[in-house]
Design a protein around this motif. Sequence first.
Motif, short mmCIF file in Angstrom:
data_model
loop_
_atom_site.label_atom_id
_atom_site.label_comp_id
_atom_site.label_asym_id
_atom_site.label_seq_id
_atom_site.Cartn_x
_atom_site.Cartn_y
_atom_site.Cartn_z
N VAL A 1 10.26 5.86 -52.78
CA VAL A 1 9.69 4.73 -53.67
C VAL A 1 10.50 4.69 -54.93
CG1 VAL A 1 7.57 3.86 -54.77
CG2 VAL A 1 7.70 4.52 -52.46
N ALA A 2 10.90 5.97 -55.23
CA ALA A 2 11.41 6.01 -56.75
C ALA A 2 12.79 5.74 -56.67
CB ALA A 2 11.53 7.58 -57.06
N GLU A 3 13.38 5.79 -55.38
CA GLU A 3 14.93 5.47 -55.40
C GLU A 3 14.96 3.76 -55.35
OE1 GLU A 3 18.58 5.86 -52.43
OE2 GLU A 3 16.69 6.79 -51.88
N VAL A 4 13.80 3.33 -54.91
CA VAL A 4 13.72 1.52 -54.94
C VAL A 4 13.54 1.05 -56.09
CG1 VAL A 4 12.28 -0.30 -54.15
CG2 VAL A 4 12.86 1.41 -52.26
N LEU A 5 12.90 2.17 -56.84
CA LEU A 5 12.32 1.58 -58.36
C LEU A 5 13.90 1.92 -59.41
CD1 LEU A 5 8.98 2.51 -58.82
CD2 LEU A 5 9.69 0.25 -58.09
N GLY A 6 14.84 2.70 -58.62
CA GLY A 6 15.90 3.10 -59.62
C GLY A 6 15.53 4.21 -60.54
N LEU A 7 14.54 4.91 -60.24
CA LEU A 7 14.16 6.38 -60.69
C LEU A 7 14.86 7.76 -60.16
CD1 LEU A 7 10.24 5.65 -60.94
CD2 LEU A 7 12.09 5.31 -62.74
N ASP A 8 14.93 8.56 -61.18
CA ASP A 8 15.45 10.00 -60.73
C ASP A 8 14.39 10.86 -60.90
OD1 ASP A 8 18.19 12.06 -62.27
OD2 ASP A 8 16.92 12.12 -60.40
N LEU A 9 13.96 11.18 -59.86
CA LEU A 9 12.57 12.30 -59.90
C LEU A 9 13.00 13.64 -60.44
CD1 LEU A 9 10.59 11.68 -56.70
CD2 LEU A 9 10.28 10.68 -59.10
N ALA A 10 14.44 14.01 -60.38
CA ALA A 10 14.83 15.19 -60.75
C ALA A 10 14.74 15.30 -62.24
CB ALA A 10 16.28 15.32 -60.31
N GLY A 11 14.81 14.16 -62.90
CA GLY A 11 14.59 14.34 -64.45
C GLY A 11 13.27 13.93 -65.07
N ALA A 12 12.12 14.07 -64.09
CA ALA A 12 10.83 13.88 -64.50
C ALA A 12 10.42 14.89 -65.25
CB ALA A 12 10.12 13.66 -63.24
N LYS A 13 9.58 14.68 -66.28
CA LYS A 13 8.98 15.80 -67.10
C LYS A 13 8.52 17.12 -66.67
CE LYS A 13 5.86 15.78 -71.02
NZ LYS A 13 4.90 15.19 -71.81
N TYR A 14 8.13 16.98 -65.38
CA TYR A 14 7.44 18.13 -64.74
C TYR A 14 8.45 18.75 -63.62
CZ TYR A 14 3.44 17.27 -67.61
OH TYR A 14 2.68 17.05 -68.46
N ALA A 15 9.78 18.52 -63.98
CA ALA A 15 10.45 18.92 -62.71
C ALA A 15 10.40 20.47 -62.98
CB ALA A 15 12.15 18.44 -62.97
N PRO A 16 10.65 21.16 -61.71
CA PRO A 16 10.84 22.47 -61.37
C PRO A 16 11.59 23.07 -62.17
CG PRO A 16 10.50 21.75 -59.14
CD PRO A 16 10.68 20.55 -60.30
N ALA A 17 12.91 22.50 -62.44
CA ALA A 17 14.10 23.23 -63.14
C ALA A 17 13.60 23.18 -64.75
CB ALA A 17 15.22 22.62 -63.02
N SER A 18 12.64 22.70 -65.12
CA SER A 18 12.25 22.80 -66.62
C SER A 18 11.68 24.09 -66.93
CB SER A 18 11.37 21.73 -67.03
OG SER A 18 9.84 21.95 -66.37
N ARG A 19 11.27 24.97 -65.80
CA ARG A 19 10.88 26.45 -66.09
C ARG A 19 11.94 27.07 -66.36
NH1 ARG A 19 8.32 25.78 -60.55
NH2 ARG A 19 9.93 27.37 -60.34
N PRO A 20 11.65 28.24 -67.42
CA PRO A 20 12.42 29.30 -67.81
C PRO A 20 13.04 30.09 -66.53
CG PRO A 20 10.84 29.31 -69.17
CD PRO A 20 10.45 28.41 -68.06
N GLY A 21 14.13 30.12 -66.31
CA GLY A 21 14.76 30.73 -65.10
C GLY A 21 14.97 30.14 -63.76
N ALA A 22 14.46 28.83 -63.65
CA ALA A 22 14.41 28.12 -62.57
C ALA A 22 15.85 27.49 -62.05
CB ALA A 22 13.22 26.92 -62.55
N LYS A 23 16.31 27.56 -61.17
CA LYS A 23 17.56 26.84 -60.93
C LYS A 23 17.57 25.54 -60.53
CE LYS A 23 19.58 31.09 -59.31
NZ LYS A 23 20.05 31.88 -57.98
#
Length: 106
Positions: free
Chosen positions: A61-83
């Motif tokens: 659904v996000a792809e249809v809407l043109g959204l990038d879920l990886a850039g979401a506020k709660y993406a796992p990579a926002s945690r310290p040390g996450a890849k």
Amino acid sequence: MKSKQRRPVQRVTLADQLRAAIANCNRSEYEIATESGVSQGSVTRFMRGERDWTLGTADHVAEVLGLDLAGAKYAPASRPGAKRLPRRVTSSSSPATTADVVPELN
């Protein structure tokens, strides 16, 4: 000494951000369902809060809407040390994030 009570933190979930993006996208639930390969009933129940989606469905659904879920506020990579996982190649040069679609959630 009187202890201070903490106010509960009001967290905006990825589902909340997706619901807001769908509500503000100027497309019908039918169009979103057809383009993403999700049933219209699933979209309707998701929008009513009656069901949740898997990450795979949310990604379609996000792809249809043109959204990038990886850039979401709660993406796992926002945690310290996450890849951060490598970004997927998309058809547009700069995909929108949920923050672009729903700026008041930042």
